[in-house]
Design an enzyme around this catalytic site. Structure first.
Site, PDB file in Angstrom:
ATOM      1  N   SER A  34       0.809  -9.813   6.172  1.00 47.49           N
ATOM      2  CA  SER A  34       1.585 -10.519   5.139  1.00 47.49           C
ATOM      3  C   SER A  34       2.912  -9.822   4.875  1.00 47.49           C
ATOM      4  O   SER A  34       3.874 -10.457   4.432  1.00 47.49           O
ATOM      5  CB  SER A  34       0.780 -10.606   3.836  1.00 47.49           C
ATOM      6  OG  SER A  34       0.526  -9.308   3.321  1.00 47.49           O
ATOM      7  N   ASP A  58      -7.930 -10.331   6.501  1.00 41.05           N
ATOM      8  CA  ASP A  58      -7.505 -10.332   5.102  1.00 41.05           C
ATOM      9  C   ASP A  58      -8.666  -9.805   4.264  1.00 41.05           C
ATOM     10  O   ASP A  58      -9.733 -10.426   4.204  1.00 41.05           O
ATOM     11  CB  ASP A  58      -7.125 -11.756   4.666  1.00 41.05           C
ATOM     12  CG  ASP A  58      -6.396 -11.774   3.332  1.00 41.05           C
ATOM     13  OD1 ASP A  58      -6.719 -10.934   2.466  1.00 41.05           O
ATOM     14  OD2 ASP A  58      -5.501 -12.623   3.149  1.00 41.05           O
ATOM     15  N   LEU A  59      -8.466  -8.657   3.638  1.00 44.60           N
ATOM     16  CA  LEU A  59      -9.546  -8.013   2.877  1.00 44.60           C
ATOM     17  C   LEU A  59      -9.936  -8.797   1.627  1.00 44.60           C
ATOM     18  O   LEU A  59     -10.919  -8.462   0.976  1.00 44.60           O
ATOM     19  CB  LEU A  59      -9.145  -6.590   2.494  1.00 44.60           C
ATOM     20  CG  LEU A  59      -8.998  -5.601   3.658  1.00 44.60           C
ATOM     21  CD1 LEU A  59      -8.450  -4.275   3.155  1.00 44.60           C
ATOM     22  CD2 LEU A  59     -10.323  -5.383   4.373  1.00 44.60           C
ATOM     23  N   LYS A  85       2.892  -4.019  -3.359  1.00 45.82           N
ATOM     24  CA  LYS A  85       3.396  -2.737  -3.873  1.00 45.82           C
ATOM     25  C   LYS A  85       4.713  -2.765  -4.629  1.00 45.82           C
ATOM     26  O   LYS A  85       5.275  -1.705  -4.903  1.00 45.82           O
ATOM     27  CB  LYS A  85       3.534  -1.768  -2.706  1.00 45.82           C
ATOM     28  CG  LYS A  85       4.545  -2.219  -1.655  1.00 45.82           C
ATOM     29  CD  LYS A  85       4.790  -1.174  -0.587  1.00 45.82           C
ATOM     30  CE  LYS A  85       5.924  -1.593   0.312  1.00 45.82           C
ATOM     31  NZ  LYS A  85       6.288  -0.575   1.279  1.00 45.82           N
ATOM     32  N   SER A 125      -0.568   5.951  -7.058  1.00 47.95           N
ATOM     33  CA  SER A 125       0.870   5.919  -7.351  1.00 47.95           C
ATOM     34  C   SER A 125       1.177   6.659  -8.640  1.00 47.95           C
ATOM     35  O   SER A 125       0.350   6.706  -9.563  1.00 47.95           O
ATOM     36  CB  SER A 125       1.301   4.454  -7.479  1.00 47.95           C
ATOM     37  OG  SER A 125       2.560   4.344  -8.081  1.00 47.95           O
ATOM     38  N   TYR A 150       1.620  -3.990 -11.262  1.00 50.21           N
ATOM     39  CA  TYR A 150       1.381  -3.110 -10.119  1.00 50.21           C
ATOM     40  C   TYR A 150       0.796  -1.778 -10.592  1.00 50.21           C
ATOM     41  O   TYR A 150      -0.226  -1.318 -10.082  1.00 50.21           O
ATOM     42  CB  TYR A 150       2.675  -2.857  -9.346  1.00 50.21           C
ATOM     43  CG  TYR A 150       2.543  -1.726  -8.350  1.00 50.21           C
ATOM     44  CD1 TYR A 150       1.815  -1.888  -7.175  1.00 50.21           C
ATOM     45  CD2 TYR A 150       3.120  -0.480  -8.592  1.00 50.21           C
ATOM     46  CE1 TYR A 150       1.667  -0.846  -6.273  1.00 50.21           C
ATOM     47  CE2 TYR A 150       2.984   0.563  -7.701  1.00 50.21           C
ATOM     48  CZ  TYR A 150       2.256   0.382  -6.539  1.00 50.21           C
ATOM     49  OH  TYR A 150       2.103   1.416  -5.652  1.00 50.21           O
ATOM     50  N   LYS A 154      -3.159   0.042 -10.040  1.00 48.46           N
ATOM     51  CA  LYS A 154      -3.462   1.396  -9.566  1.00 48.46           C
ATOM     52  C   LYS A 154      -4.313   2.155 -10.581  1.00 48.46           C
ATOM     53  O   LYS A 154      -5.232   2.893 -10.209  1.00 48.46           O
ATOM     54  CB  LYS A 154      -2.163   2.160  -9.270  1.00 48.46           C
ATOM     55  CG  LYS A 154      -1.397   1.609  -8.070  1.00 48.46           C
ATOM     56  CD  LYS A 154      -2.220   1.653  -6.791  1.00 48.46           C
ATOM     57  CE  LYS A 154      -1.449   1.175  -5.581  1.00 48.46           C
ATOM     58  NZ  LYS A 154      -2.257   1.144  -4.343  1.00 48.46           N
ATOM     59  N   ARG A 231      14.008   9.208  -9.853  1.00 50.51           N
ATOM     60  CA  ARG A 231      12.738   9.160  -9.124  1.00 50.51           C
ATOM     61  C   ARG A 231      12.641  10.350  -8.163  1.00 50.51           C
ATOM     62  O   ARG A 231      13.639  10.985  -7.840  1.00 50.51           O
ATOM     63  CB  ARG A 231      12.619   7.854  -8.311  1.00 50.51           C
ATOM     64  CG  ARG A 231      12.632   6.586  -9.133  1.00 50.51           C
ATOM     65  CD  ARG A 231      11.363   6.390  -9.938  1.00 50.51           C
ATOM     66  NE  ARG A 231      11.383   5.118 -10.650  1.00 50.51           N
ATOM     67  CZ  ARG A 231      11.851   4.952 -11.877  1.00 50.51           C
ATOM     68  NH1 ARG A 231      12.367   5.977 -12.539  1.00 50.51           N
ATOM     69  NH2 ARG A 231      11.806   3.764 -12.467  1.00 50.51           N
TER      70      ARG A 231
END
Length: 338
Positions: A34, A58-59, A85, A125, A150, A154, A231
């Site tokens: 994807s 595809d999980l 992500k 993350s 997102y 996580k 960052r």
């Protein structure tokens, strides 16, 4: 030993497969393509001399996951990257992120729970920390409310793994990484976003090559020295090597607890404008950019305290920001035929 890498043709997954194969592991890569390309397999083969076994799967398809594990019951470890992500996209389409990042994790863990023992590395993350109160961020920093779907996936993912490890024979290491950038020095594999990039560095390199008219800098009124977000940018090859070290720790039963957590970063924070300046230096060209409104879901600052990974794993990031940007630029020029 046979290692399963989910999301194996993605940015970090592909670089990790290179490091695994360089260390002699047999790898099975799962990806639904994807946000990746089959051409990545050729790049891995050019670097390592060996193409990993690949399954397009595809999980989110629970039955397909069950069938895969029935046919591959000799897997010694799983490194789980498969997930959506992008912070901005998750704000716009939260259900996609909850389905893709949570359901897939549950289905894989359900199969590992059936095994007598299992080793699981989770791609987590720094977003789990939200806007941390202190810099640099240690693994003991309080988990703040997530600022994006997102980041929330996580946080939830880590909670699920912790609860499953308590009641099963799964041993796990959660790797909380900061901002991966760069590409393999060979320029055979690298970051290949489909559509408009959601992350800073591919947008910078695409602007540099002329694919984008200009770069948008989301806000210059943050409480930082130059007003832009800060960052911790880590070279993807350094990151990939950490996964192999963590996996060996589990395979050799050197882990002290059933679940261990490590930050992966450089320990240095760089602002958006500093990254732009570093890119202009390595590329020897001026970058077109404009300041626009802040983006929902962005935090002010995040950079890592990596003492725990340095000491316990014996791992340390080796590449500089300029090294990483230089490799990203080399990759961008190669894929655009420049």
């Amino acid at each position: 030993m046979k290692i399963l890498v989910t999301g194996g043709l993605g940015f970090i997954g592909s670089h990790t497969i290179v490091e695994l194969q360089n260390q002699g592991f047999d790898v099975i890569a799962i990806d639904n393509l994807s946000n990746s390309s089959l051409s990545v397999l050729e790049g891995i083969e050019k670097i390592t001399g060996k193409k990993p076994i690949f399954e397009q799967l595809d999980l989110r398809d629970k039955l397909a996951v069950q069938n895969f594990f029935k046919l591959n019951d000799d897997i010694s470890g799983v490194i789980h990257f498969a997930a959506s992500k992008a912070v901005g996209e998750s704000v716009e389409n939260p259900l996609l992120y909850y389905e893709n990042n949570i359901n897939t994790l549950v289905y894989v863990l359900q199969e590992l729970q059936k095994k007598e023992s299992a080793n699981f590395i989770f791609s987590s993350s720094c977003t789990v920390y939200g806007q941390a109160e202190k810099m640099p961020i240690t693994e003991n920093a309080p988990i703040q409310p997530a600022i994006s779907p997102y980041g929330n996936t996580k946080q939830i993912g880590e909670e699920i793994i912790a609860e499953v490890c308590k009641v099963s024979n799964i041993n796990s290491i959660l790797l909380r990484y900061f901002n991966p950038i760069g590409s393999h020095p060979s320029a055979e594999i690298g970051e290949l976003p489909i559509g408009v990039p959601q992350n800073l560095v591919p947008f910078i390199t695409q602007t540099g090559i002329g694919l984008r008219k200009e770069l948008s800098v989301y806000g210059n009124d943050y409480p930082t020295p130059d007003g832009t977000c800060i960052r911790d940018y880590i070279h993807v090859v350094d990151l990939a090597k950490a996964h192999v070290i963590a996996l060996k720790r589990l395979l050799n039963k050197n882990n002290l607890e059933k679940i261990e957590i490590f930050n992966l970063g450089t320990g240095t924070g760089s602002s958006v404008l500093e990254v732009i300046a570093a890119f202009e230096k390595v590329s020897e060209q001026k970058l077109q950019y404009k300041i626009v409104d802040r983006r929902e879901g962005d935090i002010i600052s995040a950079y890592a305290n990596t003492d725990k990974a340095n000491t316990i794993l014996g791992w340390k990031a080796e590449s500089t920001l300029e090294n990483a940007l230089e490799s990203a630029w080399k990759w961008e020029k190669k894929i655009r035929g420049k």
